[in-house]
Write an enzyme that holds these catalytic residues in place. Structure first.
Site, PDB file in Angstrom:
ATOM      1  N   ASP A  34       1.159  -1.485  -0.113  1.00  0.00           N
ATOM      2  CA  ASP A  34       0.184  -0.374   0.203  1.00  0.00           C
ATOM      3  C   ASP A  34       0.908   1.437   0.086  1.00  0.00           C
ATOM      4  OD1 ASP A  34      -2.199   1.079   0.189  1.00  0.00           O
ATOM      5  OD2 ASP A  34      -2.855   1.473   2.550  1.00  0.00           O
ATOM      6  N   ASN A  77     -11.381  -3.037  -6.324  1.00  0.00           N
ATOM      7  CA  ASN A  77      -9.753  -1.959  -7.353  1.00  0.00           C
ATOM      8  C   ASN A  77     -10.438  -1.631  -8.838  1.00  0.00           C
ATOM      9  OD1 ASN A  77      -6.942  -3.632  -5.884  1.00  0.00           O
ATOM     10  ND2 ASN A  77      -7.164  -1.490  -5.275  1.00  0.00           N
TER      11      ASN A  77
HETATM   12  C1  FPP Z   1      -1.778   0.672  -3.258  1.00  0.00           C
HETATM   13  O1  FPP Z   1      -0.853   1.330  -3.655  1.00  0.00           O
HETATM   14  C2  FPP Z   1      -1.276  -0.692  -5.062  1.00  0.00           C
HETATM   15  C3  FPP Z   1      -1.898  -1.117  -5.427  1.00  0.00           C
HETATM   16  C4  FPP Z   1      -3.710  -0.986  -5.300  1.00  0.00           C
HETATM   17  C5  FPP Z   1      -1.745  -2.528  -6.198  1.00  0.00           C
HETATM   18  C6  FPP Z   1      -0.325  -3.109  -6.205  1.00  0.00           C
HETATM   19  C7  FPP Z   1       0.117  -2.656  -7.335  1.00  0.00           C
HETATM   20  C8  FPP Z   1       1.707  -2.960  -8.185  1.00  0.00           C
HETATM   21  C9  FPP Z   1       3.104  -2.284  -6.733  1.00  0.00           C
HETATM   22  C10 FPP Z   1       2.122  -2.254  -8.971  1.00  0.00           C
HETATM   23  C11 FPP Z   1       2.384  -3.863 -10.155  1.00  0.00           C
HETATM   24  C12 FPP Z   1       1.828  -5.451  -9.494  1.00  0.00           C
HETATM   25  C13 FPP Z   1       2.800  -6.164  -9.654  1.00  0.00           C
HETATM   26  C14 FPP Z   1       2.601  -7.017  -8.635  1.00  0.00           C
HETATM   27  C15 FPP Z   1       3.942  -5.740 -11.165  1.00  0.00           C
HETATM   28  P1  FPP Z   1      -2.541   2.763  -3.414  1.00  0.00           P
HETATM   29  O2  FPP Z   1      -2.393   3.376  -4.803  1.00  0.00           O
HETATM   30  O3  FPP Z   1      -3.269   1.803  -3.262  1.00  0.00           O
HETATM   31  O4  FPP Z   1      -1.376   4.019  -3.200  1.00  0.00           O
HETATM   32  P2  FPP Z   1      -1.956   4.715  -1.989  1.00  0.00           P
HETATM   33  O5  FPP Z   1      -3.649   4.388  -0.859  1.00  0.00           O
HETATM   34  O6  FPP Z   1      -1.372   5.893  -1.764  1.00  0.00           O
HETATM   35  O7  FPP Z   1      -3.561   6.066  -2.290  1.00  0.00           O
END
Ligand code: FPP
Length: 246
Positions: free
Chosen positions: A18, A66
């Site tokens: 996250d 998501n």
């Molecule tokens: C949360 O950050 C992250 C995600 C919803 C997706 C995770 C994806 C990756 C790490 C990249 C691609 C994955 C792979 C396996 C190559 P957020 O966007 O919720 O962050 P925030 O809460 O700060 O907005």
């Protein structure tokens, strides 16, 4: 890495990655740049887990919730995933890593499904570590699906209510042939499970860190494992009982 006690490793680490969006904001970049940086952390953490000797690593890459993000962001996440799989298959083969998924992958775009299928097939015989990507995953969906399967078996007269045991229930989950996580890490200072592995984390140690996922690399992973090793897991018993079992 030398500080880690190799005789007391978590067998299975699960991570809620996250903070990509906030990392991007802190660097005056768009959210997608944050996810791109997050994908680099994925590479580094997979590599580090393999080097440490972790058997299972589960990453929450895309939750069933998501889909409600802006369309552009969803499609960028799918593209990142596709690119990651294409570029990492060689590394997975070299490092003897097997890929599998949990979640309803049937709903993912065709291109992602194709590369997922190829990578899973290619790496199926690898034995050093299993990398599990949670994709379109949600615990409620998983548990409800298990209930449906059991009710179906009961309606067909194959099982009675007393047959609905812990073991039989687990058999109906995506994680049926995996050990439960020993350690669950969530980055970015949020203290929630967010519909992730709710059944499987009954006895899991939770580790929360303020580090945003794009900044979470080998050093931070080692810190989490060291903290895990400082804890005593009692599974409902007393400390004395635990000592006597040793
Ligand atoms: C949360 O950050 C992250 C995600 C919803 C997706 C995770 C994806 C990756 C790490 C990249 C691609 C994955 C792979 C396996 C190559 P957020 O966007 O919720 O962050 P925030 O809460 O700060 O907005």
């Amino acid at each position: 890495m030398d500080r880690i006690d190799k005789t007391n490793l978590p067998r299975h680490i699960a991570i809620i990655m996250d903070g990509n969006g906030r990392w991007a904001q802190n660097h005056s970049l768009g959210r997608i740049a944050g996810h791109r940086k997050g994908a680099e952390s994925v590479r580094k953490v997979v590599e580090a887990c393999r080097a440490i000797g972790i058997s299972y690593l589960t990453l929450y890459a895309f939750s069933s919730e998501n889909w409600s993000r802006p369309e552009k962001e969803v499609s960028a996440l799918m593209t990142l995933l596709e690119r990651y799989l294409k570029s990492e298959v060689k590394v997975m083969m070299k490092n003897n890593i097997r890929l599998r998924t949990i979640g309803d992958t049937a709903a993912l775009p065709e291109k992602v499904r194709a590369v997922l299928g190829d990578t899973i097939e290619k790496t199926a015989g690898n034995t050093a570590m299993t990398l599990v990507l949670a994709l379109n995953y949600g615990s409620h969906d998983e548990i409800l699906e298990a209930v449906r399967k059991l009710v179906e078996q009961a309606l067909q007269g194959k099982i009675g209510t007393s047959d609905i045991t812990d073991e039989r229930f687990q058999e109906c989950l995506y994680t049926k042939d995996m050990p439960d996580p020993d350690l669950l890490i969530r980055t970015s200072g949020e203290y929630r499970l967010s519909n992730f592995l709710m059944w499987q984390t009954a006895y899991t140690e939770f580790y929360f860190t303020d580090t945003l996922w794009p900044d979470f690399r080998e050093e931070q992973l080692i810190e989490a494992i060291l903290e895990f090793q400082r804890r005593e897991r009692r599974y409902g018993m007393t400390s004395d009982q635990l000592q006597k079992r040793k």
